[in-house]
Design a protein around this motif. Structure first.
Motif, PDB file in Angstrom:
ATOM      1  N   ASP A  45      25.188  33.799  -4.299  1.00 52.43           N
ATOM      2  CA  ASP A  45      26.048  32.406  -4.112  1.00 52.43           C
ATOM      3  C   ASP A  45      25.014  31.323  -4.012  1.00 52.43           C
ATOM      4  N   TYR A  63      20.881  19.381  -5.234  1.00 54.38           N
ATOM      5  CA  TYR A  63      21.913  20.216  -5.832  1.00 54.38           C
ATOM      6  C   TYR A  63      22.426  19.712  -7.070  1.00 54.38           C
ATOM      7  N   GLY A 123      28.927  18.645  -1.275  1.00 50.32           N
ATOM      8  CA  GLY A 123      28.771  19.584  -1.778  1.00 50.32           C
ATOM      9  C   GLY A 123      30.031  20.653  -2.378  1.00 50.32           C
ATOM     10  N   GLU A 124      29.643  21.741  -2.888  1.00 52.66           N
ATOM     11  CA  GLU A 124      30.675  22.379  -3.349  1.00 52.66           C
ATOM     12  C   GLU A 124      31.240  23.394  -2.115  1.00 52.66           C
ATOM     13  N   GLU A 125      32.551  23.745  -2.470  1.00 47.63           N
ATOM     14  CA  GLU A 125      33.531  24.393  -1.323  1.00 47.63           C
ATOM     15  C   GLU A 125      32.326  25.630  -0.710  1.00 47.63           C
ATOM     16  N   HIS A 182      36.313  23.763   3.144  1.00 47.60           N
ATOM     17  CA  HIS A 182      35.422  22.616   3.592  1.00 47.60           C
ATOM     18  C   HIS A 182      36.175  21.829   4.610  1.00 47.60           C
ATOM     19  N   LYS A 187      32.001  29.524   0.707  1.00 47.87           N
ATOM     20  CA  LYS A 187      32.507  30.526   0.139  1.00 47.87           C
ATOM     21  C   LYS A 187      32.414  31.696   1.583  1.00 47.87           C
ATOM     22  N   ASP A 216      27.501  16.683 -12.706  1.00 45.80           N
ATOM     23  CA  ASP A 216      26.209  17.112 -11.685  1.00 45.80           C
ATOM     24  C   ASP A 216      24.996  16.657 -11.917  1.00 45.80           C
ATOM     25  N   THR A 264      37.846  29.789  -0.393  1.00 38.33           N
ATOM     26  CA  THR A 264      36.554  28.771  -0.286  1.00 38.33           C
ATOM     27  C   THR A 264      37.299  27.669   0.565  1.00 38.33           C
TER      28      THR A 264
END
Length: 907
Positions: free
Chosen positions: A173, A106, A75-77, A60, A79, A729, A58
Motif C-alpha cells: 500500500d 507524495y 492525501g489519499e484515502e 478519511h 485503507k 499529482d 477506505t
C-alpha cells in the motif's frame, strides 16, 4: 464486529471531527452521512461503529464548522481490510495536515520516479498465531526501491532491539508501510523504532532519529482484536531530501542523427547523461505547437496555437519510418544532415523539411493509420481537443492566417458545425487527418521519453505559459473564457523599463469558475501525461495579472486585474484636488517636446501634435493611441528601411508622451474610480505637481501598490491555485519573479508550491541571493532562459561582478575579468549545498565549469532577450549529446559535486 476510530486533532470552538469512507456504515463517501466523532481525553476524537461489511474499504477524517464548511485531511484515502477473524478493530490515527511541507513528497516525481517501487512485498500474517495483533503502520514515501522499511523494538517479536532481527514491513500500500505483530497483555506497552533496510547490503543501514516510539498499554479481553497504530512521519536523521537537475529547451538539444533541432527522442540521451552525473530533473521550455505564420517568428515557445497539441518540429523522422521512395528519402536525409551541422536552429528550414516529410509519409501510410486501433484509441483519448486543433490548422493554412476573425463563415463555429466540418466524408478530410497523424507520433515519442526517464529515476519538468496566444484554437473555440480586448504583460522591471506586453488576452476567471475551471483541469491532465513536475510561468498572474488595454502597446499603461481602484471620494479624503484632464490625459507641454526631441521638436510639433491652449499640446487624432502610433511607424519603416532607427526613436518618444499620465480610469467605473499609473514618479507630469500634491500622491501610490491588495489578491489566488494543484499529482513550481505581492510567499508555502530563487533576481532589497538563504520549498538556480548565462553576465558590469565576487563568493582581491571555470564551480557548488529541494541549472552554466568543454563564445549561449519582442529563439547547445556522454572526466566531476552537495541520496 466493532470498529473504533481514534484520531488526534486540536479543534477550535464550533468545529467537529467526522469520519467517512467507502463502506455503507461510513456513508459510502457521502460526507452528509459521515459518522460524527466525540471528543475524548486531550485532543483525541473517537467514534465506535458496528460493522457488517467485510473486505477492503477506505476512509478519511474531516472537520466541519458551524457554517457547514468542511476541511478535509491531506492525501489519499486510508485503507483497511475488515477480516471476520477479529471481533474488534481499533484504529489509532493522526490527522494529516494539508499544509505540511512533507506533502510535496507524495507528488508524481517522488511516487513515479525518485521513489518508485519495484515488485511489492506482500502483507502476510498468520492469523492462527494469536488472537490479538498490533499493526504498525508508517506513511513514508521517501525511500528508494532497493530499500525497505523495517521495525525494531523492545519485545521479542520486534527483535529485542537487535537490528539483525528487524521485522520487514510490507509496501503493497506504498507509501504506507505495515506489519502485523502478534501480541498479548504481557507484551504491552513496548517501545520501538523504524529503520531502513538495504537489500543490496542485507542489513539495516539507517535508524530513525529522535526518541523511541511508544505503544501504550491496552486491555486485551477474550475477544480477538486488531489494533492499527498508524504513524505519519519517519524521523530521517539526514535532513530534508534534495536533488539537482538541468535546464535546456528541447529545440537546443543536439544529437548526431538530428535534423537541425532537438527532438523528443533526444530527451532520452539527456536522461542518460543525467543518470551518469546524478541529476534527476530535466527541465524544458513549453513544447506546444506555435505554428501560426510558418516563419521564424513561430520559434517563440510561449505563443502556442493550442495548449494541448505538441509542436511538429520535435518529431523524430526516423522513428516515423522511412519513405518508400528511396531517392526522396535520401534528399531528406541530406537536408537533415546539412541543417544538423548548423551552429543554430534554422527554424524555417527545419519546418520546411519536416512538413515535406509529414506530407509524403501520410500519403503512404495514412489510410492504414486511420483504420488502426492505435489511432482510434489515441483519437478517443484526445477527442476533447484534437478535432478542434486539426480544423484550426487546416483553416489557418487555407486562409493564410491564424487570425480566425478573417476566416469568413468559419470565424465562429459551433460544436455541431465543427463535427460536420471534420467528418471523414468531407473533401478536405485528408488535410484534417494529417494533423491527427503528426500529433499521434509526437504524443508517442514524448510519452516514450517520459516513461524512459521515469524508469531511470529521472523526471521531466514542463512549463505552462501564463497566457494563451490571441490567434489560437482556444481563443477561436472558447472566446468567452478570455478577455479578448486586453493584453497580458508585466509592469516595468529589470528586463524592460517600459514594462512588457506579451499580447496574450487575459483570463475571464469569473466565466471559467462557472464550470469549476474545466478548461484548466483538462489542460493539467493532458500535461501530466508527459510531465511529473511543472513550472507555472508568472505565477503572480493567478493573484493578479498586469492587464493592458488593446489600444496601448507598452506595459506602462497597464493595470492590475483584479484590483481595488481608488474612488473619487477617497481621493478627496486624501486631500488630492483631482482634475481629470490634468491627471488622466497625456500631460504634454512645449518645453517637454524640446527636451525629448531636441532638433526635431518642430517637426514633431507640426506632424503629431496640436496646441489646444498656450504651451499645452495633445496628440492629433491619427496618433492619439499607442496602437495608432505603432501602425503609422510600421508603415514608415516598411517603406523606408534606411530610416528605421530614426523612425523607431520618434515612435518610442511619442509612446512616452502618450504615457505622461498619473491615473488610469478604471473600466466600467464611469469616471468615478482610478488606478495610479505604475512608475508615475518618472513623468514630467508628476515632477511638475506642487510639493504638497506630490506628497499625497506618493502616499496613495505606496498604499495602492504595496498594501491595499494583499488580502484581496490572496483570496483571488486561493480560488484558483488549489484547483490547479488538485487537478493532478504533479509537483508545482512557480516563477514568482518581479513585483511580488506580500501575500505570494504565504500562499505558495501553504499549497507546497515551490518558489523560484534566481541568485541575480532576489525578491527583496538585496542585490543577490545567497543560496544558503533559500527556503526548502524552492528551486534555486543560477539563471533562467530569459537571462544571460553566468559567463556572459560576469562580463556585463565589472563593478557588480566585483561585489558578487567579494560578498557572495567570499573572495578577496580583484575579480577575474572572465568567469573562469573555478569561479563557475564555486557558484554551482554554493547552489548544490543550499537548502532548496531542487537545484536546477542551465546546461550552459554547468558546462562553464570545464574550460575545455564550454563554448568559446558565451554571447551566443543566450536563449531569449525579453526586451526584444522579435527575438529569434534559435540557440543550440554546441555539443552533441553523444559526445557529452563520453566525457568521463567532467561527468565524474559533476557527479562528485552533486554527491557532496547532498543531492544524490536514495532516501
Amino acid at each position: 464486529m466493532k470498529l473504533k476510530f481514534v484520531v488526534g486533532y486540536r479543534t477550535q470552538w464550533g468545529q467537529n471531527v467526522y469520519v467517512t469512507g467507502s463502506a455503507k456504515e461510513l456513508g459510502k463517501g457521502d460526507a452528509r452521512q459521515a459518522v460524527k466523532m466525540q471528543p475524548s481525553s486531550g485532543d483525541l476524537w473517537t467514534a465506535e461503529v458496528a460493522f457488517e461489511s467485510t473486505g477492503d474499504f477506505t476512509y478519511h477524517y474531516f472537520l466541519r464548522d458551524e457554517s457547514g464548511q468542511e476541511h478535509h485531511e491531506f492525501g489519499e484515502e486510508r485503507k483497511l481490510q475488515v477480516n471476520k477473524h477479529f471481533d474488534k478493530i481499533h484504529l489509532r490515527d493522526y490527522w494529516r495536515p494539508q499544509h505540511a511541507f512533507e506533502n510535496s513528497l507524495y507528488t508524481a516525481p517522488f511516487t513515479k520516479a525518485f521513489f518508485a517501487r519495484g515488485k511489492a512485498v506482500k502483507h502476510k500474517v498468520d492469523l492462527k498465531s494469536s488472537s490479538h495483533f498490533v499493526r504498525l503502520q508508517l506513511r513514508a514515501p521517501r525511500i528508494g526501491r532497493d530499500y525497505q522499511m523495517a521495525v525494531v523494538g523492545s519485545t521479542k517479536s520486534l527483535g529485542a532491539w537487535d537490528e539483525s532481527k528487524a521485522v520487514l514491513m510490507s509496501d503493497e500500500d506504498f507509501p504506507v508501510w505495515k506489519v502485523d505483530i502478534p501480541t498479548s497483555a504481557k507484551e504491552v506497552p513496548f517501545e520501538y523504532k523504524f529503520v531502513i533496510y538495504s537489500h543490496k547490503e542485507g542489513r539495516v543501514v539507517t535508524w530513525e532519529g529522535g526518541e523511541n516510539r511508544y505503544f501504550p498499554l491496552y486491555t486485551f479481553s477474550l475477544e480477538s482484536k486488531l489494533i492499527v497504530h498508524s504513524e505519519e512521519f519517519f524521523h530521517y536523521p539526514v535532513g530534508n531530501w534534495k536533488t539537482a537537475g538541468v535546464a535546456i529547451p528541447v529545440f537546443s538539444l543536439r544529437s548526431k542523427e538530428g535534423s537541425g533541432v532537438g527532438e523528443f527522442t533526444d530527451i532520452k540521451k539527456l536522461v542518460d547523461w543525467s543518470v551518469k552525473t546524478g541529476l534527476k530533473v530535466v527541465q524544458i521550455l513549453p513544447v506546444n505547437d506555435t505554428v501560426a505564420t510558418h516563419t521564424w517568428v513561430d520559434s517563440y515557445p510561449y505563443a502556442a496555437i493550442s495548449v494541448e497539441a505538441l509542436h511538429p518540429i520535435y518529431a523524430n523522422l526516423q522513428s516515423m519510418g522511412k519513405l518508400k521512395d528511396k531517392k526522396v528519402q535520401l534528399e531528406i536525409d541530406k537536408e537533415a544532415a546539412r541543417l544538423n551541422a548548423l551552429p543554430e536552429v534554422d527554424y524555417e528550414g527545419v519546418m520546411k523539411l519536416k512538413t515535406r516529410f509529414f506530407k509524403l509519409s501520410f500519403e503512404e501510410k495514412g489510410a492504414a493509420f486511420l483504420k488502426s486501433k492505435e489511432f482510434k484509441d489515441f483519437f478517443q483519448n484526445n477527442e476533447n481537443w484534437l478535432p478542434d486543433y486539426a480544423a484550426f490548422s487546416y483553416l489557418r493554412d487555407k486562409h493564410g492566417t491564424p487570425d480566425f476573425t478573417q476566416w469568413g463563415s468559419c470565424a465562429e463555429m459551433s460544436s455541431d458545425a465543427l463535427e460536420t466540418f471534420v467528418a471523414p466524408k468531407q473533401k478536405h478530410y485528408q488535410d484534417i487527418a494529417i494533423h491527427y497523424y503528426i500529433q499521434y507520433h509526437l504524443d508517442k515519442q514524448l510519452k516514450e521519453a517520459t516513461a524512459y526517464a521515469r524508469s531511470q529515476g529521472v523526471v521531466l519538468k514542463g512549463d505552462i505559459p501564463i497566457g494563451i496566444y490571441r490567434n489560437s484554437v482556444d481563443a477561436w473555440r472558447l472566446p468567452h473564457l478570455f478577455n479578448m480586448d486586453t493584453q497580458a504583460g508585466a509592469p516595468p522591471d529589470d528586463f524592460s523599463i517600459s514594462g512588457q506586453n506579451w499580447g496574450f488576452p487575459t483570463y475571464n476567471w469569473e466565466e471559467m469558475a462557472k464550470d469549476d475551471y474545466h478548461w484548466w483541469r483538462d489542460r493539467m491532465v493532458k500535461m501530466s501525461e508527459y510531465f511529473d513536475v511543472f513550472r507555472i510561468d508568472h505565477i503572480l498572474g493567478f493573484f493578479r495579472i498586469w492587464e493592458i488595454p488593446w489600444e496601448h502597446v507598452e506595459g506602462l499603461l497597464g493595470r492590475f486585474n483584479p484590483a481595488l481602484p481608488v474612488h473619487l471620494n477617497e481621493l478627496r479624503d486624501r486631500g488630492i484636488n483631482f482634475d481629470y484632464d490634468r491627471f488622466c490625459r497625456p500631460y504634454i507641454r512645449r518645453h517637454m517636446i524640446y527636451d525629448i526631441f531636441g532638433n526635431y521638436a518642430d517637426l514633431v510639433l507640426e506632424e503629431y501634435l496640436h496646441e489646444y491652449k498656450a504651451g499645452c499640446y495633445a496628440l492629433k487624432e491619427p496618433f492619439d493611441t499607442q496602437r495608432k502610433i505603432k501602425a503609422h511607424f510600421d508603415e514608415l519603416v516598411n517603406n523606408d528601411p534606411e530610416s528605421k532607427d530614426f523612425n523607431i526613436w520618434i515612435r518610442n518618444s511619442l509612446y512616452r508622451l502618450h504615457s505622461e499620465v498619473l491615473f488610469l480610469e478604471a473600466p466600467l467605473s464611469d469616471g468615478q474610480a482610478f488606478n495610479p499609473r505604475i512608475g508615475l514618479h518618472s513623468t514630467y507630469s508628476y515632477g511638475e505637481l506642487d510639493y504638497d500634491t506630490q506628497q499625497k500622491v506618493d502616499q496613495l501610490y505606496v498604499h495602492f501598490f504595496y498594501q491595499r491588495h494583499n488580502d484581496f489578491w490572496r483570496e483571488s489566488a486561493m480560488r484558483k491555485l488549489p484547483m490547479l494543484k488538485g487537478a493532478t499529482d504533479m509537483l508545482i513550481c512557480g516563477e514568482d519573479l518581479g513585483m511580488v505581492p506580500a501575500s505570494v510567499p504565504g500562499v505558495m508555502s501553504e499549497l507546497q508550491i515551490l518558489s523560484l530563487a534566481i541568485q541575480r533576481m532576489p525578491n527583496d532589497d538585496r542585490e543577490f541571493w545567497h543560496p544558503a538563504d533559500t527556503p526548502y520549498l524552492s528551486v534555486t538556480s543560477t539563471g533562467s532562459h530569459d537571462m544571460t548565462t553566468l559567463r556572459e553576465w560576469w562580463q556585463e558590469d565589472d563593478k557588480q561582478t566585483q561585489r558578487f565576487y567579494n560578498q557572495i563568493l567570499g573572495q578577496q582581491g580583484k575579480a577575474p575579468y572572465f568567469c573562469e571555470p573555478w569561479v563557475a564551480h564555486q557558484v554551482i557548488n554554493q547552489h548544490l549545498h543550499s537548502p532548496s529541494m531542487l537545484a536546477i541549472f542551465p546546461i550552459q552554466d554547468l558546462i562553464a565549469m570545464d574550460g575545455a568543454l564550454r563554448s568559446d563564445t558565451p554571447e551566443k549561449e543566450r536563449i531569449n532577450v525579453p526586451a526584444n519582442p522579435q527575438h529569434y529563439w534559435k540557440y543550440r547547445f554546441h555539443m552533441n549529446m553523444e559526445d557529452l556522454l563520453q566525457e568521463e572526466g567532467f561527468n565524474s566531476f559533476l557527479r562528485q559535486l552533486i554527491d557532496q552537495g547532498g543531492r544524490s541520496a536514495d532516501y
